[in-house]
Design a protein around this motif. Sequence first.
Motif, PDB file in Angstrom:
ATOM      1  N   SER A   1       0.860  -1.176   0.000  1.00 36.76           N
ATOM      2  CA  SER A   1       0.000   0.000   0.000  1.00 36.76           C
ATOM      3  C   SER A   1       0.900   1.230   0.000  1.00 36.76           C
ATOM      4  CB  SER A   1      -0.931   0.000   1.221  1.00 36.76           C
ATOM      5  OG  SER A   1      -0.181  -0.002   2.416  1.00 36.76           O
ATOM      6  N   LYS A   2       0.291   2.398   0.054  1.00 41.78           N
ATOM      7  CA  LYS A   2       1.052   3.633  -0.126  1.00 41.78           C
ATOM      8  C   LYS A   2       2.255   3.738   0.811  1.00 41.78           C
ATOM      9  CE  LYS A   2       0.580   8.645  -0.334  1.00 41.78           C
ATOM     10  NZ  LYS A   2      -0.340   9.806  -0.266  1.00 41.78           N
ATOM     11  N   ASP A   3       2.084   3.337   2.048  1.00 45.27           N
ATOM     12  CA  ASP A   3       3.150   3.509   3.026  1.00 45.27           C
ATOM     13  C   ASP A   3       3.613   2.194   3.642  1.00 45.27           C
ATOM     14  OD1 ASP A   3       3.103   6.388   2.879  1.00 45.27           O
ATOM     15  OD2 ASP A   3       1.217   6.315   3.991  1.00 45.27           O
ATOM     16  N   ARG A   4       3.309   1.084   2.992  1.00 52.23           N
ATOM     17  CA  ARG A   4       3.650  -0.206   3.601  1.00 52.23           C
ATOM     18  C   ARG A   4       4.391  -1.113   2.629  1.00 52.23           C
ATOM     19  NH1 ARG A   4       1.304  -5.386   4.786  1.00 52.23           N
ATOM     20  NH2 ARG A   4      -0.522  -4.930   3.471  1.00 52.23           N
ATOM     21  N   LEU A   5       5.642  -1.414   2.980  1.00 54.93           N
ATOM     22  CA  LEU A   5       6.446  -2.379   2.246  1.00 54.93           C
ATOM     23  C   LEU A   5       6.472  -3.692   3.016  1.00 54.93           C
ATOM     24  CD1 LEU A   5       9.436  -0.074   1.292  1.00 54.93           C
ATOM     25  CD2 LEU A   5       7.989  -1.247  -0.367  1.00 54.93           C
ATOM     26  N   GLN A   6       6.428  -4.799   2.293  1.00 55.79           N
ATOM     27  CA  GLN A   6       6.436  -6.101   2.956  1.00 55.79           C
ATOM     28  C   GLN A   6       7.304  -7.071   2.160  1.00 55.79           C
ATOM     29  OE1 GLN A   6       2.560  -7.733   3.873  1.00 55.79           O
ATOM     30  NE2 GLN A   6       3.318  -9.843   3.841  1.00 55.79           N
ATOM     31  N   TRP A   7       8.075  -7.888   2.890  1.00 55.13           N
ATOM     32  CA  TRP A   7       8.864  -8.920   2.238  1.00 55.13           C
ATOM     33  C   TRP A   7       7.999 -10.148   1.966  1.00 55.13           C
ATOM     34  CZ3 TRP A   7      13.636  -8.630   0.182  1.00 55.13           C
ATOM     35  CH2 TRP A   7      14.443  -7.546   0.555  1.00 55.13           C
ATOM     36  N   VAL A   8       8.102 -10.662   0.758  1.00 58.64           N
ATOM     37  CA  VAL A   8       7.414 -11.901   0.371  1.00 58.64           C
ATOM     38  C   VAL A   8       8.486 -12.895  -0.049  1.00 58.64           C
ATOM     39  CG1 VAL A   8       5.781 -12.963  -1.235  1.00 58.64           C
ATOM     40  CG2 VAL A   8       5.362 -10.638  -0.378  1.00 58.64           C
ATOM     41  N   THR A   9       8.396 -14.113   0.450  1.00 59.29           N
ATOM     42  CA  THR A   9       9.424 -15.119   0.181  1.00 59.29           C
ATOM     43  C   THR A   9       8.838 -16.340  -0.534  1.00 59.29           C
ATOM     44  OG1 THR A   9      10.755 -14.454   2.093  1.00 59.29           O
ATOM     45  CG2 THR A   9      11.130 -16.666   1.236  1.00 59.29           C
ATOM     46  N   ILE A  10       9.576 -16.815  -1.534  1.00 57.47           N
ATOM     47  CA  ILE A  10       9.237 -18.043  -2.253  1.00 57.47           C
ATOM     48  C   ILE A  10      10.383 -19.024  -2.032  1.00 57.47           C
ATOM     49  CG2 ILE A  10       8.705 -19.075  -4.495  1.00 57.47           C
ATOM     50  CD1 ILE A  10       8.045 -16.178  -5.457  1.00 57.47           C
ATOM     51  N   THR A  11      10.074 -20.206  -1.560  1.00 55.77           N
ATOM     52  CA  THR A  11      11.078 -21.253  -1.402  1.00 55.77           C
ATOM     53  C   THR A  11      10.927 -22.225  -2.563  1.00 55.77           C
ATOM     54  OG1 THR A  11      10.968 -21.051   1.010  1.00 55.77           O
ATOM     55  CG2 THR A  11      11.987 -23.043   0.117  1.00 55.77           C
ATOM     56  N   SER A  12      11.926 -22.254  -3.429  1.00 58.55           N
ATOM     57  CA  SER A  12      11.820 -23.045  -4.658  1.00 58.55           C
ATOM     58  C   SER A  12      13.196 -23.359  -5.209  1.00 58.55           C
ATOM     59  CB  SER A  12      11.010 -22.277  -5.706  1.00 58.55           C
ATOM     60  OG  SER A  12      11.102 -22.885  -6.985  1.00 58.55           O
ATOM     61  N   ASP A  13      13.347 -24.545  -5.779  1.00 56.55           N
ATOM     62  CA  ASP A  13      14.583 -24.897  -6.476  1.00 56.55           C
ATOM     63  C   ASP A  13      14.793 -24.003  -7.693  1.00 56.55           C
ATOM     64  OD1 ASP A  13      15.070 -26.907  -4.664  1.00 56.55           O
ATOM     65  OD2 ASP A  13      14.188 -28.482  -5.899  1.00 56.55           O
ATOM     66  N   GLN A  14      13.730 -23.367  -8.159  1.00 56.04           N
ATOM     67  CA  GLN A  14      13.793 -22.514  -9.351  1.00 56.04           C
ATOM     68  C   GLN A  14      13.873 -21.032  -8.986  1.00 56.04           C
ATOM     69  OE1 GLN A  14      10.133 -24.480 -10.905  1.00 56.04           O
ATOM     70  NE2 GLN A  14      11.267 -24.594 -12.825  1.00 56.04           N
ATOM     71  N   ALA A  15      14.265 -20.728  -7.749  1.00 49.03           N
ATOM     72  CA  ALA A  15      14.318 -19.337  -7.298  1.00 49.03           C
ATOM     73  C   ALA A  15      15.213 -18.477  -8.185  1.00 49.03           C
ATOM     74  CB  ALA A  15      14.803 -19.279  -5.851  1.00 49.03           C
ATOM     75  N   ILE A  16      16.323 -19.043  -8.634  1.00 45.75           N
ATOM     76  CA  ILE A  16      17.253 -18.265  -9.449  1.00 45.75           C
ATOM     77  C   ILE A  16      16.655 -17.979 -10.827  1.00 45.75           C
ATOM     78  CG2 ILE A  16      19.496 -18.375 -10.615  1.00 45.75           C
ATOM     79  CD1 ILE A  16      20.509 -19.754  -8.037  1.00 45.75           C
ATOM     80  N   MET A  17      15.954 -18.951 -11.386  1.00 43.61           N
ATOM     81  CA  MET A  17      15.285 -18.726 -12.667  1.00 43.61           C
ATOM     82  C   MET A  17      14.214 -17.647 -12.514  1.00 43.61           C
ATOM     83  SD  MET A  17      15.143 -19.512 -15.850  1.00 43.61           S
ATOM     84  CE  MET A  17      13.988 -19.013 -17.133  1.00 43.61           C
ATOM     85  N   MET A  18      13.500 -17.663 -11.392  1.00 42.40           N
ATOM     86  CA  MET A  18      12.510 -16.611 -11.137  1.00 42.40           C
ATOM     87  C   MET A  18      13.179 -15.249 -11.084  1.00 42.40           C
ATOM     88  SD  MET A  18      10.139 -18.346  -8.172  1.00 42.40           S
ATOM     89  CE  MET A  18       9.433 -20.000  -8.374  1.00 42.40           C
ATOM     90  N   SER A  19      14.338 -15.180 -10.419  1.00 40.36           N
ATOM     91  CA  SER A  19      15.067 -13.925 -10.309  1.00 40.36           C
ATOM     92  C   SER A  19      15.530 -13.430 -11.673  1.00 40.36           C
ATOM     93  CB  SER A  19      16.263 -14.113  -9.380  1.00 40.36           C
ATOM     94  OG  SER A  19      16.983 -12.910  -9.229  1.00 40.36           O
ATOM     95  N   ILE A  20      15.987 -14.348 -12.510  1.00 43.64           N
ATOM     96  CA  ILE A  20      16.403 -13.987 -13.864  1.00 43.64           C
ATOM     97  C   ILE A  20      15.228 -13.411 -14.642  1.00 43.64           C
ATOM     98  CG2 ILE A  20      17.164 -14.950 -16.087  1.00 43.64           C
ATOM     99  CD1 ILE A  20      18.916 -16.885 -14.505  1.00 43.64           C
ATOM    100  N   CYS A  21      14.051 -14.013 -14.470  1.00 40.14           N
ATOM    101  CA  CYS A  21      12.847 -13.509 -15.142  1.00 40.14           C
ATOM    102  C   CYS A  21      12.534 -12.090 -14.679  1.00 40.14           C
ATOM    103  CB  CYS A  21      11.661 -14.428 -14.859  1.00 40.14           C
ATOM    104  SG  CYS A  21      11.750 -16.052 -15.632  1.00 40.14           S
TER     105      CYS A  21
END
Length: 464
Positions: free
Chosen positions: A353-373
């Motif tokens: 939201s306007k003033d709220r940042l939140q960390w979201v985490t994905i646990t996956s063997d494909q995390a690096i491919m997601m990051s590349i995307c």
Amino acid sequence: SMYMCSQKTVKFLSFGKMTCHSLSLCLSPQAYNIHVNGVLHCRVRYSQLLGLHEQIKKEYGSNVVPAFPPKKIFTLTPAEVEQRREQLEKYMQAIRQDPLLGASESFNSFLRKAQQETQQIPTEEVAIEICLCNGQKVTVNILTSYKTEDVLDAVATKLDLPDDLVGYFSLFLVREGVDGSLSFVRKLQEFELPYVSITSSRSSEFHIVLRKSYWDMAYDSDVMENRVGLNLLYAQTVSDIERGWILVNKDQHRQLKSLQEKGSKKEFIHLGQTLKYYGYIKFDPCVTDFPEKGCQVIVSAGNNELNFHVKLPNEQMKEGSFKVTRMRCWRITSSVSGSVNIKLELSFEYLMSKDRLQWVTITSDQAIMMSICLQSMVDELMVKKSGGSIKKMLRKRHNGSIHRSDSQQAVKSSPLLDSPDANREQIVKLSTKLTSVSLRGISASNSANNISNYAFEGIGDDDL
């Protein structure tokens, strides 16, 4: 990203910049084992790393290159051995993160040469199979020492794909399941030799696949102007529909089948562009902490977002999208789970939201491919925002020379997981207009006809 570990006390740290790959350095009796995404890439000695340092220093100057752990006259104690490992880790981190040094030919050729030497594969002419999206295999003759760009060029030549379209495509390492399912491992990078990478996997389930490397469907028109480009894009669209990555209802399926029977490839693609999840990459089921910890999720990447299909603990299904324009930064972390299993996580800080940042985490063997995307989406958005040429960007990406700003992504090491906001660097926001984010449920029985719109409402390209 890169991390290093000792063989006796294994600890993994990940870091990186836009290359978004996980490299580790493990201390073996006489050398360091460098791993890429948990797989042995090469084995190097301290003297080789020192030689790399001297080469880079010669080319770029002492004021640019980070400090290198000094030689010791006497035999190192176990504590000093671990200290050197940590120092080398920091050194390799600094090199890889530097936009100039990390993309340099000296650094990448060092990793390629070490990879070839470690796997003990001599330089010779060989045949390598590259899969197309329709299952067809293209065999090209290459040298084992060919880097990714060279292999891509060889495939393009074999297919008669024009030079100015080569950068629109990339080579991906994938794992094919016994049921024919496709799991993306990574996009092949400039620091590796494709033949050595596929050979060292020692498994017939791994393949190298040619797919388009851009996200904005507006660039499909460039590709479709050429006969070969059209055929490649058509094959990918058909494959993605057959795999269920693109959602199609019964009426759309009839239209597509009719166009396919007529051989109307352009019309087939144009209809495909109107379908949900066209151009997305779908990942294997994994785990997320959003909206609560331990949720099963299927993640798809495309249209400048990560799409979530989340299964809550109460079996309720929810769908939502996280727009890349609302991600402040992201990081990859890795740790050892059990004795040998490496646990990869992709975490991104999102403007909820306007003033709220939140960390979201994905646990996956494909995390690096997601990051590349994610990074390639950012690349396109930045070029579009600056009014630059996508053709030039794709060609630079193909040549491995695209440089990125420190402000576009932050990838932190494992200790920062406990305090992600500590001493946080200022990150340039990709968006300035802030809108609210909501999550709404969907029925588990929803079909392609009635899946609700994106649950997380983000800003679009017009808001950049």
